[in-house]
Design a protein around this motif. Structure first.
Motif, PDB file in Angstrom:
ATOM      1  N   ALA A 226     -10.589   7.360   4.144  1.00 62.53           N
ATOM      2  CA  ALA A 226     -11.010   6.779   2.791  1.00 62.53           C
ATOM      3  C   ALA A 226     -12.405   6.279   3.035  1.00 62.53           C
ATOM      4  CB  ALA A 226     -10.210   5.564   2.225  1.00 62.53           C
ATOM      5  N   ARG A 227     -12.406   5.497   4.336  1.00 62.85           N
ATOM      6  CA  ARG A 227     -13.987   4.943   4.477  1.00 62.85           C
ATOM      7  C   ARG A 227     -14.945   6.168   4.550  1.00 62.85           C
ATOM      8  NH1 ARG A 227     -13.824   2.909  10.280  1.00 62.85           N
ATOM      9  NH2 ARG A 227     -14.077   5.451  10.273  1.00 62.85           N
TER      10      ARG A 227
ATOM     11  N   THR B 248      -6.596   5.200  -2.780  1.00 62.89           N
ATOM     12  CA  THR B 248      -7.464   4.090  -2.619  1.00 62.89           C
ATOM     13  C   THR B 248      -8.324   3.884  -3.740  1.00 62.89           C
ATOM     14  OG1 THR B 248      -9.126   5.898  -1.430  1.00 62.89           O
ATOM     15  CG2 THR B 248      -7.412   4.652   0.176  1.00 62.89           C
TER      16      THR B 248
ATOM     17  N   ILE C  44      -1.334   3.737   7.432  1.00 61.99           N
ATOM     18  CA  ILE C  44      -2.363   3.350   6.736  1.00 61.99           C
ATOM     19  C   ILE C  44      -3.771   3.156   7.320  1.00 61.99           C
ATOM     20  CG2 ILE C  44      -1.905   0.850   7.272  1.00 61.99           C
ATOM     21  CD1 ILE C  44      -2.514   0.102   4.382  1.00 61.99           C
ATOM     22  N   LEU C  45      -3.567   2.971   8.734  1.00 60.80           N
ATOM     23  CA  LEU C  45      -4.745   2.850   9.395  1.00 60.80           C
ATOM     24  C   LEU C  45      -5.556   4.406   9.400  1.00 60.80           C
ATOM     25  CD1 LEU C  45      -3.853   0.852  12.709  1.00 60.80           C
ATOM     26  CD2 LEU C  45      -5.378   0.296  10.699  1.00 60.80           C
TER      27      LEU C  45
ATOM     28  N   TYR D 142       0.916  -1.150   0.030  1.00 63.90           N
ATOM     29  CA  TYR D 142       0.037   0.137  -0.002  1.00 63.90           C
ATOM     30  C   TYR D 142       0.844   1.108   0.062  1.00 63.90           C
ATOM     31  CZ  TYR D 142      -3.501   3.236   1.698  1.00 63.90           C
ATOM     32  OH  TYR D 142      -4.386   4.337   1.716  1.00 63.90           O
TER      33      TYR D 142
ATOM     34  N   THR E  57      -5.236   6.573   7.102  1.00 66.33           N
ATOM     35  CA  THR E  57      -5.651   6.701   5.554  1.00 66.33           C
ATOM     36  C   THR E  57      -6.899   5.796   5.337  1.00 66.33           C
ATOM     37  OG1 THR E  57      -3.490   7.151   4.723  1.00 66.33           O
ATOM     38  CG2 THR E  57      -5.052   6.682   3.159  1.00 66.33           C
ATOM     39  N   GLN E  58      -6.839   4.641   5.773  1.00 62.84           N
ATOM     40  CA  GLN E  58      -8.102   3.962   5.734  1.00 62.84           C
ATOM     41  C   GLN E  58      -9.268   4.448   6.171  1.00 62.84           C
ATOM     42  OE1 GLN E  58      -6.750  -0.021   6.967  1.00 62.84           O
ATOM     43  NE2 GLN E  58      -5.827  -0.603   4.975  1.00 62.84           N
ATOM     44  N   ARG E  59      -9.219   4.967   7.386  1.00 63.83           N
ATOM     45  CA  ARG E  59     -10.382   5.561   8.062  1.00 63.83           C
ATOM     46  C   ARG E  59     -10.828   6.803   7.451  1.00 63.83           C
ATOM     47  NH1 ARG E  59      -7.631   4.140  13.045  1.00 63.83           N
ATOM     48  NH2 ARG E  59      -6.418   6.018  13.046  1.00 63.83           N
TER      49      ARG E  59
ATOM     50  N   SER F 197       1.093   4.370  -2.507  1.00 65.49           N
ATOM     51  CA  SER F 197       1.154   5.760  -2.255  1.00 65.49           C
ATOM     52  C   SER F 197       2.219   6.592  -2.903  1.00 65.49           C
ATOM     53  CB  SER F 197       1.118   5.681  -0.917  1.00 65.49           C
ATOM     54  OG  SER F 197      -0.357   5.011  -0.387  1.00 65.49           O
TER      55      SER F 197
END
Length: 548
Positions: free
Chosen positions: A297-298, A353, A290-291, A269, A293-295, A273
């Motif tokens: 993105a969600r 993402t 990443i955590l 990932y 970014t993922q939050r 990026s």
């Protein structure tokens, strides 16, 4: 008896007199005959015997094939007995032969079944498309290699490979070409690995490589990057791909494939990026990044789906500072918990993402809808490289324009010089198609480093927008005015309108007017406005008055 047995012409019946001439007696003879042919019918012909029948049966064996004919007997009795025993022997022999054939057949079927089962078990560990190990085969081979690596003191490494933008290949060229790319990539991976490890296909365009010795990882990953960079030629189509690689190193004490794959996935990932087409090793800080970014993105995906986003519009003015001839759509996101998220932050997340296409489509749809409130003004919309590159993008925009009944001639589509990096020919073709539909095409942030005269001649631009950094440099850097004069002159020579961005003071405005900029935008004239503020401004239609 021996010769007959050897030539497959065995006797059915032996008539044996128990009282033999001097030498071996009848009992010993019968015992030897039985040893030669266990199936032969032995008829003891006697009038008197030194042995009881039970003793004879015990000595000879097979009592069910042992018979007695007492002397004296007549020919009819002998013939009757011989006929009956011969018929029985023939029937028994046929059954035995058939049974033997069936047994042999069953043995062959069992052997074939075992071989088929072994092959099925082997295939269950292999990927059908590439012939590489699948996830199950990867796990088994990894466990086998752990034992050898532990005994030899080697540290295993896991590489997680993902083909960049492979979905575009499937969408634009079809799954047959996509499968061909996957097979070709698998072959290149196997060749690049050599004796340094083994590969597995995890599914789709994702692969794993287990490197047998950590010191070999850097060289191996470089070989993999170079192998994938070469174009694929399939059925006349040339496909250019890159691969991103995440790397994780197993613990020396207890190598754990699941944990190594998790870390390699995080590193992958990070590699994507970083711009794709690179290899990166896992670091603990990546997990924290990443955590977050993922939050985000969600939350962004939810915001797109629920219309939580908004568009503000910055007026575009003519060289004098008025009148307003258009509005540039600028995306804004008011997060319900984190407040206003800067566009650079959430757009970067969208690009990382693969939300950028959905985000871009939302902007186009909303800008088309808002433009109905100002049909006499041009509306400018920014397109991302990922949007333009996406299969079917031009068709989607054309369909949306028809369905919403908007005039493409009142829209200006802006692209940055980044679209020129990967495939100029493809970008030029898509922009040409958009221009044929009726849209105006602008090159945004011109001068930031990628464009050239060759590119400008290939792509049907209508407008150049001078990067705001050059306008800002007018305040502090000598030579900045010369750069702007060159850009404006270039635009004029090619018949292009030139817009200056980021105009914030009167001196900048006057200079830009003098050198021939046709249009401008910036805080000196108007800040970005909500839709309601645009309507208020349009209602009052104030003239821009500049102080001396």
């Amino acid at each position: 008896m021996e010769d007959a047995r050897a030539s497959s012409k065995a006797f059915a019946i032996v008539f044996l007199d128990m009282r033999m001439p001097p030498g071996i007696d009848g009992l010993e003879t019968a015992r030897r005959i039985r040893a030669i042919d266990p199936d032969v019918n032995i008829v003891i012909v006697t009038g008197y015997s030194d042995h009881k029948p039970s003793e004879i049966a015990a000595a000879i064996g097979r009592p069910e094939r042992l018979f007695y004919l007492l002397k004296p007997f007549d020919g009819a009795e002998l013939q009757q007995l011989a006929t009956a025993l011969a018929s029985r022997w023939t029937l028994d022999t046929g059954i035995a032969d058939e049974l033997a054939k069936r047994v042999a057949q069953l043995e062959r079927m069992y052997a074939e079944l075992k071989a088929s089962e072994a092959r099925a078990q082997e295939l269950a560990r292999l990927d059908a498309l590439t012939g590489l190990s699948n996830r199950s085969g990867l796990s088994e081979r990894f466990q086998a290699e752990v034992q050898a690596a532990t005994a030899q003191g080697r540290q295993l490494s896991v590489l997680y490979l993902d083909l960049d933008r492979f979905k575009d290949v499937n969408d634009s060229l079809g799954h047959a070409i996509g499968d061909g790319v996957i097979r070709g990539f698998a072959e290149r991976v196997s060749q690049a690995i050599g004796k340094d490890g083994f590969a597995a296909r995890l599914g789709g365009d994702e692969f794993a490589v287990v490197c047998f010795d950590r010191p070999r990882v850097a060289e191996l990953s470089e070989r993999l990057l170079q192998a994938c960079a070469l174009p694929y030629v399939l059925d006349g189509d040339t496909v250019r791909m890159s691969v991103s690689i995440g790397i994780a190193h197993c613990d020396l004490g207890q190598p754990d494939l699941v944990e190594a794959m998790r870390q390699a996935d995080i590193a992958l990932y990070a590699a994507k990026s970083a711009g794709r087409g690179v290899a990166m090793e896992f670091a603990p800080s990546m997990e924290r990044d990443i955590l977050g970014t993922q939050r985000l993105a969600r939350d962004l995906a939810r915001a797109i789906a629920t219309d939580e986003l908004t568009l503000h519009y910055q007026p575009l003015v003519c060289a004098k500072g008025s009148p307003i001839y258009g509005l540039e759509a600028l995306l804004r996101w008011q997060h319900p918990e984190r407040g206003m998220i800067p566009p650079l932050v959430f757009i970067e997340v969208a690009e990382k993402t693969d939300l950028i296409r959905d985000l871009g489509d939302w902007v186009i749809r909303r800008a088309f809808a808002d433009s109905r409130l100002w049909p006499d003004l041009v509306t400018a919309i920014n397109l991302s490289p990922a949007q333009l590159r996406a299969p079917g993008f031009v068709e989607r925009v054309a369909t949306l324009a028809r369905e919403m009944n908007i005039d493409p001639g009142m829209f200006e589509l802006e692209v940055t010089e980044m679209v020129l990096i990967e495939d100029v020919a493809q970008a030029a073709e898509k922009l040409r198609q958009l221009k044929d539909i009726g849209f105006t095409i602008a090159l945004d942030d011109f001068g930031s480093g990628y464009a050239s005269l060759a590119y400008l001649s290939q792509i049907p631009f209508d407008r150049l927008k001078i990067d705001r950094s050059f306008v800002e440099d007018l305040r502090s850097k000598s030579g900045a005015d010369g750069v702007i004069r060159s850009i404006v002159g270039l635009g004029a020579s090619m018949g292009l309108s030139v817009t200056a961005e980021g105009v914030e003071d009167v001196q900048q405005h006057r200079f830009l007017q003098e050198v021939g900029c046709t249009h401008m935008q910036g805080f000196l004239f108007h800040r970005p406005l909500t839709v309601e503020a645009v309507l208020t401004l349009r209602g009052s239609r104030p003239e821009i008055r500049l102080s001396a």
